[in-house]
Design an enzyme around this catalytic site. Sequence first.
Site, PDB file in Angstrom:
ATOM      1  N   GLU A   1       0.808  -1.217   0.000  1.00 43.29           N
ATOM      2  CA  GLU A   1       0.000   0.000   0.000  1.00 43.29           C
ATOM      3  C   GLU A   1       0.842   1.268   0.000  1.00 43.29           C
ATOM      4  O   GLU A   1       0.804   2.062   0.977  1.00 43.29           O
ATOM      5  CB  GLU A   1      -0.974  -0.004   1.187  1.00 43.29           C
ATOM      6  CG  GLU A   1      -1.926  -1.178   1.159  1.00 43.29           C
ATOM      7  CD  GLU A   1      -2.942  -1.168   2.314  1.00 43.29           C
ATOM      8  OE1 GLU A   1      -2.828  -0.318   3.203  1.00 43.29           O
ATOM      9  OE2 GLU A   1      -3.851  -2.000   2.296  1.00 43.29           O
TER      10      GLU A   1
ATOM     11  N   GLU B   1      -4.923  -8.471   0.450  1.00 45.35           N
ATOM     12  CA  GLU B   1      -5.620  -8.170   1.711  1.00 45.35           C
ATOM     13  C   GLU B   1      -7.100  -7.953   1.422  1.00 45.35           C
ATOM     14  O   GLU B   1      -7.449  -7.325   0.417  1.00 45.35           O
ATOM     15  CB  GLU B   1      -5.106  -6.881   2.378  1.00 45.35           C
ATOM     16  CG  GLU B   1      -3.795  -6.994   3.090  1.00 45.35           C
ATOM     17  CD  GLU B   1      -3.403  -5.701   3.785  1.00 45.35           C
ATOM     18  OE1 GLU B   1      -4.290  -4.926   4.203  1.00 45.35           O
ATOM     19  OE2 GLU B   1      -2.184  -5.469   3.888  1.00 45.35           O
TER      20      GLU B   1
HETATM   21  O1  IFM Z   1      -4.118  -3.021   9.147  1.00 42.31           O
HETATM   22  C1  IFM Z   1      -4.094  -2.510   7.863  1.00 42.31           C
HETATM   23  C2  IFM Z   1      -2.896  -3.019   7.104  1.00 42.31           C
HETATM   24  O2  IFM Z   1      -1.703  -2.741   7.752  1.00 42.31           O
HETATM   25  C3  IFM Z   1      -2.844  -2.408   5.724  1.00 42.31           C
HETATM   26  N1  IFM Z   1      -4.098  -2.577   5.052  1.00 42.31           N
HETATM   27  C4  IFM Z   1      -5.306  -2.229   5.744  1.00 42.31           C
HETATM   28  C5  IFM Z   1      -5.341  -2.899   7.092  1.00 42.31           C
HETATM   29  C6  IFM Z   1      -6.621  -2.509   7.848  1.00 42.31           C
HETATM   30  O3  IFM Z   1      -6.636  -1.142   8.061  1.00 42.31           O
END
Ligand code: IFM
Length: 457
Positions: free
Chosen positions: A177, A363
């Site tokens: 990210e 994710e």
């Molecule tokens: O916890 C975070 C993660 O570190 C990065 N993506 C989103 C998740 C939830 O906010």
Amino acid sequence: MATTQPLPAAPRRADFPDGFRWGCATSAYQIEGGVDADGRGESIWDRFCLASGRIRDGSSGAIACDHYHRWREDLDLARGLGLNAYRFSIAWPRVFPSGRGPAANAAGLDFYSRLVDGLLERGIEPWPTLYHWDLPQALQDRGGWHSRETVEAFADYAACVGRVLGDRVRNFTTHNEPWCSAFLGHREGSHAPGLQGWQTALQACHHILLSHGRAVEALRAEAGGARAGIALSLHPCRPATDSVADALAVERHDGLRNRWFLDPLFGRGYPADTWQRFGCNVPIVLEGDLATIAASTDFLGINYYFPERIAAAPGEDPLGVKVVEDAAVERTATGWEVEPDGLVELLDRVRRDYAPAEIYLTENGSCYEDTVEPDGSIADGERRRYLQRHLSAVRESIVRGVPLKGYFAWSLLDNFEWAEGYTRRFGLTHVDFATQQRTLKESGHWYREFLRPTTHD
Ligand code: IFM
């Protein structure tokens, strides 16, 4: 708002292709703790958490899930779920406590070597990410991602990790990210290192993308057969109303949220319309940078959580947009809109516009309050339904021809949720942070049943 949508037909593992990767994801600073163990250096998050008012509950990742000492138990949990892949991140300050060599910290590297061996012994494929936001503070002191020196330091770090783990790890993710690292960390200031400036953020963003390309080269040079990719947080963007102004605002917002990353990674350079809006804040881009960023990769990681509704807001910032909330839609406890169809739409768009060879959903997950029942079990029906509905969307995308090869649920464990501290839980496993007891939640039980081989037919 309670779930009113009917559940689609329950997805079954047998409906997914053979070889599909079924995983969970975590990150180093969010779970490891052990911040002083075995010569680890200070990270920007250690420093950021020290300042009062930065973290909602005043906490830090100093102990977190104590995974640094309990990793065997956690890998057993992963095996118990039936995962065939596990995505974790490597803490750069464990490998190079002050950011760069000459020598790596052997004890820090050994931790990840043992973790990788532990995964392989349990039949789980390791999916390490090199950078999930924990820059060595020593590099920040010399300018951090705003400085080009950090790009070279990252390439050296990637080479080192590739050399040590490359005999056992096939799939490396460079960054997680980059939008968050760049814009939450350098524009909003709500994440480490807590800076606030458009030029700083855009320059940091450019260096992060450049370091991705340099790391891909380094990994390939040091780890024969290594495959490399990057994990982007992407969002479908919707107009708040059907006005022309909001439709144009969506284009502008999408230019930074999505295209600012996808375009250069797929060889198109920065989107001209967005670049032009930034005026004198645009980053310094040297000859050859864009070619390096566009290094061909083996996969694109997508982190999907929610779509965004955008309204025109003249004068608001260089983009003239604002994100608005529709009170009528279903949301998680973080206020993020729940929209599995948004995932289908997003994946269609990425396939159509960029045609990556392979996509992994690196994710996807949700934050809800857990209910601890009198018998100690954890009821999180909303998270279970969220997971179920998003897996149905994943299935639909595959049927529509998206080259989706794996799914990583966020997260294996409740953990340190950055500026929200421990007030937000995303785990399939409940963690009692006072005792470090792990308890599989209803959602975790559901995922385990879904993954169980006997449910294939
Ligand atoms: O916890 C975070 C993660 O570190 C990065 N993506 C989103 C998740 C939830 O906010």
